[in-house]
Design a protein around this motif. Structure first.
Motif, PDB file in Angstrom:
ATOM      1  N   ASP A 143     -69.766  13.982  11.843  1.00 50.04           N
ATOM      2  CA  ASP A 143     -69.086  14.961  12.709  1.00 50.04           C
ATOM      3  C   ASP A 143     -68.113  14.278  13.672  1.00 50.04           C
ATOM      4  O   ASP A 143     -67.788  14.824  14.726  1.00 50.04           O
ATOM      5  CB  ASP A 143     -70.109  15.809  13.502  1.00 50.04           C
ATOM      6  CG  ASP A 143     -70.999  16.626  12.580  1.00 50.04           C
ATOM      7  OD1 ASP A 143     -70.526  17.043  11.510  1.00 50.04           O
ATOM      8  OD2 ASP A 143     -72.180  16.842  12.927  1.00 50.04           O
ATOM      9  N   GLY A 144     -67.644  13.097  13.294  1.00 48.28           N
ATOM     10  CA  GLY A 144     -66.785  12.335  14.200  1.00 48.28           C
ATOM     11  C   GLY A 144     -65.382  12.095  13.688  1.00 48.28           C
ATOM     12  O   GLY A 144     -64.624  11.361  14.311  1.00 48.28           O
ATOM     13  N   GLY A 145     -65.001  12.711  12.584  1.00 51.73           N
ATOM     14  CA  GLY A 145     -63.690  12.429  11.995  1.00 51.73           C
ATOM     15  C   GLY A 145     -62.555  13.104  12.755  1.00 51.73           C
ATOM     16  O   GLY A 145     -62.783  13.978  13.601  1.00 51.73           O
ATOM     17  N   PRO A 146     -61.319  12.698  12.447  1.00 54.83           N
ATOM     18  CA  PRO A 146     -60.149  13.219  13.155  1.00 54.83           C
ATOM     19  C   PRO A 146     -60.047  14.756  13.088  1.00 54.83           C
ATOM     20  O   PRO A 146     -60.171  15.356  12.024  1.00 54.83           O
ATOM     21  CB  PRO A 146     -58.978  12.565  12.421  1.00 54.83           C
ATOM     22  CG  PRO A 146     -59.551  11.332  11.823  1.00 54.83           C
ATOM     23  CD  PRO A 146     -60.965  11.658  11.463  1.00 54.83           C
ATOM     24  N   ILE A 147     -59.800  15.341  14.242  1.00 53.28           N
ATOM     25  CA  ILE A 147     -59.814  16.801  14.388  1.00 53.28           C
ATOM     26  C   ILE A 147     -58.489  17.399  13.928  1.00 53.28           C
ATOM     27  O   ILE A 147     -57.416  16.965  14.346  1.00 53.28           O
ATOM     28  CB  ILE A 147     -60.114  17.169  15.856  1.00 53.28           C
ATOM     29  CG1 ILE A 147     -61.564  16.793  16.184  1.00 53.28           C
ATOM     30  CG2 ILE A 147     -59.853  18.654  16.108  1.00 53.28           C
ATOM     31  CD1 ILE A 147     -61.927  16.922  17.658  1.00 53.28           C
ATOM     32  N   VAL A 148     -58.593  18.435  13.099  1.00 57.53           N
ATOM     33  CA  VAL A 148     -57.414  19.136  12.571  1.00 57.53           C
ATOM     34  C   VAL A 148     -57.099  20.361  13.415  1.00 57.53           C
ATOM     35  O   VAL A 148     -55.969  20.565  13.839  1.00 57.53           O
ATOM     36  CB  VAL A 148     -57.667  19.556  11.105  1.00 57.53           C
ATOM     37  CG1 VAL A 148     -56.536  20.438  10.583  1.00 57.53           C
ATOM     38  CG2 VAL A 148     -57.861  18.330  10.220  1.00 57.53           C
ATOM     39  N   VAL A 149     -58.090  21.207  13.621  1.00 59.96           N
ATOM     40  CA  VAL A 149     -57.871  22.452  14.373  1.00 59.96           C
ATOM     41  C   VAL A 149     -59.212  22.921  14.927  1.00 59.96           C
ATOM     42  O   VAL A 149     -60.262  22.675  14.323  1.00 59.96           O
ATOM     43  CB  VAL A 149     -57.210  23.539  13.482  1.00 59.96           C
ATOM     44  CG1 VAL A 149     -58.044  23.913  12.288  1.00 59.96           C
ATOM     45  CG2 VAL A 149     -56.810  24.787  14.275  1.00 59.96           C
ATOM     46  N   GLN A 150     -59.136  23.559  16.084  1.00 55.03           N
ATOM     47  CA  GLN A 150     -60.342  24.108  16.707  1.00 55.03           C
ATOM     48  C   GLN A 150     -60.065  25.542  17.129  1.00 55.03           C
ATOM     49  O   GLN A 150     -58.920  25.903  17.413  1.00 55.03           O
ATOM     50  CB  GLN A 150     -60.740  23.303  17.943  1.00 55.03           C
ATOM     51  CG  GLN A 150     -61.112  21.864  17.605  1.00 55.03           C
ATOM     52  CD  GLN A 150     -61.571  21.077  18.808  1.00 55.03           C
ATOM     53  OE1 GLN A 150     -60.834  20.950  19.779  1.00 55.03           O
ATOM     54  NE2 GLN A 150     -62.774  20.537  18.739  1.00 55.03           N
ATOM     55  N   ALA A 151     -61.122  26.329  17.193  1.00 56.96           N
ATOM     56  CA  ALA A 151     -61.019  27.657  17.795  1.00 56.96           C
ATOM     57  C   ALA A 151     -62.127  27.774  18.822  1.00 56.96           C
ATOM     58  O   ALA A 151     -63.271  27.373  18.566  1.00 56.96           O
ATOM     59  CB  ALA A 151     -61.158  28.750  16.741  1.00 56.96           C
TER      60      ALA A 151
END
Ligand code: GRF
Length: 214
Positions: A143-151
């Protein structure tokens, strides 16, 4: 028609998988693969005429052997992108390396807060006022990989784990197909371990739950 191919991995209900299937993505879903023969999502995929396969993790003495069998099943379809949609197994580094830059996951929290399990319960216990979900590229850090998008969604007075989970899930179903579409359209990539995303994807409403949506 499109020449892009997806493989979706699930372990259970498969509602994110359904959202991806409903999204009319510019790709063919070549297969839905599960580690769990009882996963509800397998029946949903079959009813839509999508090939399914089960690689039961319990049949393998260790993670590496399971991951090798899973990779073999996936590679039969030569996917452009492998989409983890409620896939509840921790994957080994060689597996993740094999699909580097073409392996996405959705996690039901605003990472880096609440990695791991029971995110909604933990969010309520922590008293956060904002919770949500994250699409990220998968790397060996769980759960630590590069973030693409969040809501983001609000945590409301009187929320239960179930109510909060449902509010977050609605956003998962919105942002995951969006992220996969960006990838398929060439607007999203992993470059040198970082997310490279087209400016056109940076609309505020894709990041934050629109106001008025409880
Ligand atoms: C989702 O909340 C997802 O974020 C998490 O597991 C849940 C799977 O739900 N990883 P579904 O199987 O997609 O309905």
């Amino acid at each position: 028609m499109t020449d892009k191919t997806l493989v979706i991995l699930i372990s259970g209900r498969g509602s994110n998988m359904e959202a991806l299937l409903d999204a009319r993505l510019p790709a063919r879903v070549a297969a839905v693969v599960s580690n769990n023969s009882q996963a509800r999502g397998l029946g949903v995929a079959q009813a839509r005429g999508i090939a399914t396969a089960v690689v039961d993790h319990r049949a393998f003495p260790e993670r590496a052997a399971f991951d090798a069998a899973l990779a073999q099943e996936i590679d039969r379809h030569r996917p452009d992108l492998v989409v983890l949609a409620g896939f509840m197994r921790i994957l080994t580094a060689p597996f993740i390396e094999r699909y580097r830059g073409r392996l996405l996951n959705i996690h039901p929290s605003l990472l880096p807060a609440f990695p791991g399990l029971d995110t909604h319960r933990r969010a309520l216990a922590a008293g956060v006022q904002t919770h949500g979900c994250t699409v990220h590229f998968v790397t060996p850090a769980v759960d630590g990989g590069p973030i693409v998008v969040q809501a983001a969604v609000p945590v409301l007075p009187g929320d239960t784990e179930e109510r909060l989970a449902a509010r977050v899930l609605a956003e998962e179903h919105r942002i995951y197909p969006q992220a996969v579409r960006w990838f398929l359209e060439g607007k999203l990539k992993l470059e040198d371990g970082r997310v490279a995303i087209d400016e056109s994807c940076r609309h505020p409403e894709t990041v934050v739950s629109p106001p008025g949506r409880p």
